[in-house]
Design a protein around this motif. Structure first.
Motif, short mmCIF file in Angstrom:
data_model
loop_
_atom_site.label_atom_id
_atom_site.label_comp_id
_atom_site.label_asym_id
_atom_site.label_seq_id
_atom_site.Cartn_x
_atom_site.Cartn_y
_atom_site.Cartn_z
N ALA A 1 0.86 -1.18 0.00
CA ALA A 1 0.00 0.00 0.00
C ALA A 1 0.89 1.23 0.00
CB ALA A 1 -0.91 0.00 1.22
N LEU A 2 0.53 2.19 -0.84
CA LEU A 2 1.32 3.41 -0.98
C LEU A 2 0.47 4.60 -0.56
CD1 LEU A 2 4.00 4.67 -2.10
CD2 LEU A 2 2.77 4.98 -4.25
N ALA A 3 0.94 5.34 0.44
CA ALA A 3 0.28 6.57 0.88
C ALA A 3 1.12 7.75 0.43
CB ALA A 3 0.12 6.58 2.40
N THR A 4 0.53 8.62 -0.38
CA THR A 4 1.27 9.73 -0.98
C THR A 4 0.66 11.06 -0.57
OG1 THR A 4 1.72 8.34 -2.91
CG2 THR A 4 2.13 10.70 -3.15
N VAL A 5 1.48 11.99 -0.13
CA VAL A 5 1.01 13.34 0.15
C VAL A 5 0.71 14.02 -1.18
CG1 VAL A 5 1.57 15.58 1.17
CG2 VAL A 5 2.38 13.48 2.26
N VAL A 6 -0.56 14.39 -1.39
CA VAL A 6 -0.95 14.97 -2.68
C VAL A 6 -1.32 16.44 -2.58
CG1 VAL A 6 -1.70 12.76 -3.61
CG2 VAL A 6 -3.36 14.18 -2.39
N GLN A 7 -1.49 16.95 -1.36
CA GLN A 7 -1.76 18.37 -1.20
C GLN A 7 -1.42 18.77 0.22
OE1 GLN A 7 -5.58 19.60 -2.66
NE2 GLN A 7 -5.49 21.62 -1.73
N VAL A 8 -0.81 19.94 0.39
CA VAL A 8 -0.48 20.44 1.72
C VAL A 8 -0.90 21.89 1.82
CG1 VAL A 8 1.49 18.89 1.97
CG2 VAL A 8 1.85 21.18 1.08
N SER A 9 -1.18 22.32 3.03
CA SER A 9 -1.44 23.73 3.30
C SER A 9 -0.94 24.05 4.70
CB SER A 9 -2.94 24.05 3.18
OG SER A 9 -3.69 23.30 4.12
N VAL B 1 -3.82 12.88 1.77
CA VAL B 1 -3.04 11.69 1.47
C VAL B 1 -3.88 10.76 0.60
CG1 VAL B 1 -1.87 9.67 2.44
CG2 VAL B 1 -1.78 11.86 3.65
N LEU B 2 -3.29 10.29 -0.49
CA LEU B 2 -3.91 9.28 -1.35
C LEU B 2 -3.30 7.93 -1.00
CD1 LEU B 2 -5.71 8.50 -3.83
CD2 LEU B 2 -3.66 8.84 -5.23
N VAL B 3 -4.16 6.97 -0.65
CA VAL B 3 -3.70 5.63 -0.29
C VAL B 3 -4.22 4.65 -1.33
CG1 VAL B 3 -3.65 3.85 1.48
CG2 VAL B 3 -3.74 6.26 2.16
N GLN B 4 -3.33 3.83 -1.87
CA GLN B 4 -3.73 2.88 -2.89
C GLN B 4 -2.91 1.60 -2.78
OE1 GLN B 4 -1.63 5.64 -6.01
NE2 GLN B 4 -2.10 3.71 -7.06
N ARG B 5 -3.48 0.53 -3.31
CA ARG B 5 -2.79 -0.75 -3.35
C ARG B 5 -2.00 -0.84 -4.65
NH1 ARG B 5 -3.01 -6.33 -4.59
NH2 ARG B 5 -2.80 -7.67 -2.72
N ILE B 6 -0.73 -1.22 -4.56
CA ILE B 6 0.12 -1.39 -5.73
C ILE B 6 0.45 -2.88 -5.89
CG2 ILE B 6 2.34 -0.88 -6.81
CD1 ILE B 6 0.66 1.58 -6.68
N ASN B 7 0.10 -3.43 -7.03
CA ASN B 7 0.50 -4.79 -7.37
C ASN B 7 1.56 -4.69 -8.47
OD1 ASN B 7 0.82 -7.44 -8.14
ND2 ASN B 7 -1.36 -7.94 -8.02
N PRO B 8 2.83 -4.91 -8.14
CA PRO B 8 3.90 -4.68 -9.12
C PRO B 8 3.74 -5.47 -10.41
CG PRO B 8 4.82 -4.92 -6.91
CD PRO B 8 3.37 -5.29 -6.83
N THR B 9 3.14 -6.65 -10.35
CA THR B 9 2.98 -7.44 -11.57
C THR B 9 2.03 -6.78 -12.55
OG1 THR B 9 1.20 -8.77 -10.58
CG2 THR B 9 3.47 -9.58 -10.34
N GLU B 10 1.16 -5.91 -12.06
CA GLU B 10 0.22 -5.21 -12.92
C GLU B 10 0.76 -3.87 -13.40
OE1 GLU B 10 -3.30 -4.88 -10.59
OE2 GLU B 10 -3.72 -7.03 -10.59
N GLN B 11 1.88 -3.42 -12.80
CA GLN B 11 2.47 -2.13 -13.18
C GLN B 11 3.97 -2.30 -13.41
OE1 GLN B 11 1.05 1.50 -11.35
NE2 GLN B 11 -0.33 0.37 -10.03
N PRO B 12 4.36 -3.09 -14.41
CA PRO B 12 5.80 -3.30 -14.64
C PRO B 12 6.54 -2.00 -14.98
CG PRO B 12 4.50 -4.11 -16.49
CD PRO B 12 3.52 -3.82 -15.38
N HIS B 13 5.81 -1.01 -15.51
CA HIS B 13 6.46 0.26 -15.83
C HIS B 13 6.97 0.97 -14.58
CE1 HIS B 13 2.31 1.39 -14.88
NE2 HIS B 13 2.81 2.54 -14.50
N LEU B 14 6.32 0.71 -13.42
CA LEU B 14 6.77 1.33 -12.18
C LEU B 14 8.12 0.74 -11.77
CD1 LEU B 14 6.20 3.30 -9.91
CD2 LEU B 14 4.88 1.53 -8.76
N THR B 15 8.26 -0.58 -11.93
CA THR B 15 9.55 -1.21 -11.65
C THR B 15 10.63 -0.65 -12.56
OG1 THR B 15 8.40 -3.25 -11.02
CG2 THR B 15 10.76 -3.41 -11.47
#
Length: 379
Positions: free
Chosen positions: A19-27, A98-112
């Motif tokens: 799971a990847l949690a990314t800061v997408v906006q701050v104030s 924060v955006l939280v999402q599940r990453i399955n590397p086999t489905e996103q080889p471009h990320l690797t």
């Protein structure tokens, strides 16, 4: 995301979902910038941070929930609550999304592939949809290499062309940023918010003058992430042994080297020679180039005389106002090490448009995203 690239690359190569949690906006005074991420794998291992500690526990639990339940991407907002002192929030008073999402590397080889490029030190951008149609939320697209090769999908050729163009522009600037795309018939019918994570080649710090101050500044510059070059026309002084922290030491006339070496809008030029025969032709060229910062060492008397010589050499007023001289912030520095901190502080302040005043004297947010300059140790 790329703040934890090394670990994410290992997880991707092991085909380990996370799971990847990314800061997408701050104030306000949020402690970490947009693009910073925290990741959690199926074994509960965590890497990274989104708040420096304030809300890590809540984000960790949210990551585990999304990962185990294989839920779609979700956004959460954290901020300070005056009404409930025990509410989960940022004690610094800011807010972050924060955006939280599940990453399955086999489905996103471009990320690797993108993470491999980062590990190799090559320029890389990852475009990440953080707001838009539900079916596109969380999708990524990698733009790797100097030629901007594209891999991945964000849903449609028109969108991908536009996202790629924005990613390339931010990669050239060496800046992570959020861009808004679409909402009109000429690009894409629905509006997308895209966060572009960039890993650019290190910016350059060009130090002219093989003096003691250059040794200290090269160490500080490298610590700040610059690719440091020390240049001097005198071979007896311009040696790698004297400047072990520099990435390269060049023996050449300063203006001649600057005329042939590569610079860009992030380059810092620091002239430490305070010798007119070197300074004037060098500064005449440096002030004409599209670099980020040009500073020159010297006393106020040296600076006044230098300006006269530069005017006589035909340097226009609009170029002269770019010159930071005497170089550095007024920290009361004396030693080469203190002076190096003074110079680096001015470069950081100039880069982020900070006033360089003590935070005690200022109001408003601490994290945002010119000043007197006198270093007493300058000759």
């Amino acid at each position: 995301m790329l703040n934890i690239a090394d670990t994410l690359r290992i997880w991707c190569r092991e085909a380990r979902p996370f799971a990847l949690a990314t800061v997408v906006q701050v104030s306000g005074s949020a402690p970490l910038p947009v693009g910073t991420a925290l990741a959690v794998d199926a074994d509960g291992n965590a890497v990274g941070s989104v708040s420096g500690g304030c809300v890590e526990g809540a984000v960790y639990e949210l990551c585990q929930q999304v990962l185990k339940a294989d839920e779609p991407p979700t956004r959460a907002r954290f901020g300070y609550s005056d009404d409930d002192a025990f509410a989960i929030g940022l004690t610094c008073g800011g807010e972050l999304d924060v955006l939280v999402q599940r990453i399955n590397p086999t489905e996103q080889p471009h990320l690797t592939a993108a993470l491999d490029e980062v590990a190799a030190g090559r320029p890389t951008a990852v475009a990440h949809i953080i707001d838009g149609p539900e079916e596109l939320l969380g999708r990524t697209l990698g733009v790797t290499g100097d030629a901007g090769t594209r891999e991945g999908s964000v849903g449609g050729e028109d969108w991908e062309d536009t996202v790629t163009a924005q990613a390339r522009a931010l990669l050239r600037a060496g800046r992570t940023g959020r861009v808004e795309i679409g909402g009109d018939a000429t690009t894409c019918p629905e509006r997308l918010s895209v966060l572009v994570h960039t890993h650019a080649v290190r910016p350059r710090m060009l130090i002219f003058g093989a003096v003691d101050f250059a040794g200290a500044l090269s160490e500080v510059g490298r610590f700040l992430g610059y690719r440091v070059t020390v240049c001097d026309a005198r071979p007896v002084f311009a040696t790698p042994a004297r400047f072990p922290h520099a990435d390269e030491v060049v023996t050449d006339w300063p203006h001649r080297y600057l005329g042939v070496t590569e610079v860009d809008a992030r380059t810092a030029v620091c002239v430490l020679t305070h010798d007119a025969k070197f300074d004037i032709p060098l500064l005449r060229l440096a002030l004409h180039l599209p670099v980020a910062y040009v500073g020159a060492m010297g006393s106020r008397r040296t600076h006044t005389h230098r300006l006269e010589l530069l005017r006589e050499a035909g340097v226009p007023k609009e170029h002269l106002i770019r010159l930071r001289s005497p170089i550095g912030l007024d920290l009361g520095a004396h030693t080469p090490e203190e002076t190096a901190i003074s110079i680096a502080a001015e470069i950081v302040a100039h880069t982020h448009q900070g006033p360089g005043t003590p935070l005690t004297w200022s109001t408003g947010p601490i994290h945002r995203g010119t000043t007197r300059s006198m270093v007493s140790s300058q000759a």
